[in-house]
Write a protein that holds these residues in place. Structure first.
Motif, short mmCIF file in Angstrom:
data_model
loop_
_atom_site.label_atom_id
_atom_site.label_comp_id
_atom_site.label_asym_id
_atom_site.label_seq_id
_atom_site.Cartn_x
_atom_site.Cartn_y
_atom_site.Cartn_z
N ALA A 1 66.91 -75.18 7.98
CA ALA A 1 68.31 -75.12 8.41
C ALA A 1 68.49 -75.88 9.72
CB ALA A 1 68.75 -73.67 8.56
N TRP A 2 67.55 -75.75 10.65
CA TRP A 2 67.62 -76.49 11.91
C TRP A 2 67.59 -77.99 11.65
CZ3 TRP A 2 63.27 -73.57 14.95
CH2 TRP A 2 63.72 -72.32 15.33
N ILE A 3 66.69 -78.42 10.77
CA ILE A 3 66.54 -79.85 10.49
C ILE A 3 67.80 -80.42 9.84
CG2 ILE A 3 65.27 -81.52 9.05
CD1 ILE A 3 62.76 -79.72 9.55
N LEU A 4 68.40 -79.67 8.94
CA LEU A 4 69.56 -80.17 8.20
C LEU A 4 70.89 -80.00 8.92
CD1 LEU A 4 68.54 -78.92 4.64
CD2 LEU A 4 68.33 -81.22 5.59
N THR A 5 70.94 -79.16 9.95
CA THR A 5 72.20 -78.88 10.63
C THR A 5 72.80 -80.11 11.29
OG1 THR A 5 71.61 -76.59 11.04
CG2 THR A 5 73.27 -77.52 12.47
N ILE A 6 72.01 -80.88 12.01
CA ILE A 6 72.55 -82.03 12.75
C ILE A 6 73.08 -83.10 11.80
CG2 ILE A 6 71.96 -83.90 14.33
CD1 ILE A 6 70.23 -81.88 15.85
N PRO A 7 72.33 -83.53 10.78
CA PRO A 7 72.90 -84.53 9.87
C PRO A 7 74.13 -84.00 9.11
CG PRO A 7 70.54 -84.33 9.50
CD PRO A 7 70.92 -83.29 10.49
N ALA A 8 74.11 -82.72 8.76
CA ALA A 8 75.27 -82.16 8.05
C ALA A 8 76.49 -82.13 8.96
CB ALA A 8 74.95 -80.75 7.55
N ALA A 9 76.32 -81.73 10.21
CA ALA A 9 77.43 -81.72 11.15
C ALA A 9 77.96 -83.13 11.40
CB ALA A 9 77.00 -81.08 12.47
N ALA A 10 77.06 -84.09 11.49
CA ALA A 10 77.47 -85.49 11.67
C ALA A 10 78.27 -85.97 10.46
CB ALA A 10 76.25 -86.38 11.89
N GLY A 11 77.83 -85.60 9.27
CA GLY A 11 78.56 -85.99 8.06
C GLY A 11 79.95 -85.39 7.99
N ALA B 1 81.74 -84.36 10.57
CA ALA B 1 82.54 -85.00 11.63
C ALA B 1 83.01 -86.37 11.20
CB ALA B 1 81.72 -85.10 12.91
N TYR B 2 82.15 -87.13 10.54
CA TYR B 2 82.52 -88.46 10.04
C TYR B 2 83.66 -88.35 9.02
CZ TYR B 2 82.23 -92.92 7.62
OH TYR B 2 82.54 -94.13 7.03
N LEU B 3 83.55 -87.43 8.09
CA LEU B 3 84.59 -87.27 7.06
C LEU B 3 85.92 -86.83 7.68
CD1 LEU B 3 82.51 -85.58 4.22
CD2 LEU B 3 83.35 -87.95 4.32
N ILE B 4 85.87 -85.93 8.62
CA ILE B 4 87.10 -85.49 9.29
C ILE B 4 87.72 -86.65 10.07
CG2 ILE B 4 88.03 -84.02 11.12
CD1 ILE B 4 86.05 -81.85 10.16
N PHE B 5 86.89 -87.42 10.77
CA PHE B 5 87.40 -88.57 11.51
C PHE B 5 88.05 -89.57 10.58
CE2 PHE B 5 86.88 -92.85 13.23
CZ PHE B 5 87.59 -92.72 14.41
N LYS B 6 87.41 -89.87 9.44
CA LYS B 6 87.96 -90.81 8.48
C LYS B 6 89.28 -90.28 7.89
CE LYS B 6 85.39 -94.36 8.67
NZ LYS B 6 85.95 -95.61 9.16
N ALA B 7 89.35 -88.99 7.65
CA ALA B 7 90.61 -88.40 7.13
C ALA B 7 91.72 -88.52 8.16
CB ALA B 7 90.37 -86.94 6.75
N ILE B 8 91.40 -88.26 9.42
CA ILE B 8 92.40 -88.40 10.49
C ILE B 8 92.83 -89.87 10.64
CG2 ILE B 8 92.69 -88.28 13.02
CD1 ILE B 8 90.99 -85.69 12.91
N GLU B 9 91.85 -90.75 10.55
CA GLU B 9 92.14 -92.18 10.65
C GLU B 9 93.01 -92.65 9.48
OE1 GLU B 9 88.80 -95.01 10.23
OE2 GLU B 9 89.20 -95.47 12.33
N ALA B 10 92.71 -92.16 8.27
CA ALA B 10 93.49 -92.54 7.08
C ALA B 10 94.92 -92.00 7.15
CB ALA B 10 92.80 -92.02 5.82
N ALA B 11 95.08 -90.85 7.81
CA ALA B 11 96.40 -90.27 7.94
C ALA B 11 97.21 -90.96 9.06
CB ALA B 11 96.29 -88.78 8.24
N GLY B 12 96.55 -91.83 9.80
CA GLY B 12 97.25 -92.55 10.86
C GLY B 12 97.43 -91.78 12.14
N TRP B 13 96.63 -90.74 12.35
CA TRP B 13 96.77 -89.90 13.54
C TRP B 13 95.93 -90.40 14.71
CZ3 TRP B 13 96.02 -84.70 10.57
CH2 TRP B 13 97.17 -84.45 9.81
N SER B 14 95.11 -91.42 14.49
CA SER B 14 94.25 -91.87 15.60
C SER B 14 94.84 -93.04 16.34
CB SER B 14 92.88 -92.26 15.07
OG SER B 14 92.97 -93.35 14.18
#
Length: 117
Positions: free
Chosen positions: A92-102, A104-117
């Motif tokens: 769980a420790w090993i997978l937490t950081i890449p999962a959180a990064a993924g 965060a990336y998806l949320i950022f892309k969704a915000i960017e696609a919505a034109g909020w950035s």
């Protein structure tokens, strides 16, 4: 201000929803602890966190207490430590950081696609 409030609410919800499960896993499933063992684990964890804070190092409190409990369990009786539970925690420790990064990336892309950035 809204970021601080959002973080506080999310952390409180996370603790409320999974706190007992974590306590149960660390204190009963990984190794059976008695009050003196819990005291030793909490003291060593607090020491690590205090030293890390003094030097400005970011340290996970959950990782600190988990490894302290593992150490206490190992010192108590190496065979009493349930290695299957320890293995799941480490994965769980090993997978937490890449999962959180993924996420965060998806949320950022969704915000960017919505034109909020």
């Amino acid at each position: 201000m809204w970021i601080v409030l959002t973080c506080a609410v999310v952390m409180a919800l996370g603790t409320a929803s999974g706190g007992w499960r974590i306590i149960k896993t660390l204190g009963h499933k990984m190794v059976k602890l008695h009050p003196i063992h819990g005291f030793a684990a909490e003291t060593s964890s607090a020491t690590v966190l205090t030293v890390a804070a003094h030097f400005g190092m970011p340290v996970s409190t959950t990782h600190s207490i988990s490894t302290a409990i593992m150490g206490v369990g190992f010192a108590k009786n190496p065979r009493a430590l349930k290695l299957g539970v320890v293995e799941r925690i480490v994965w769980a420790w090993i997978l937490t950081i890449p999962a959180a990064a993924g996420v965060a990336y998806l949320i950022f892309k969704a915000i960017e696609a919505a034109g909020w950035s």
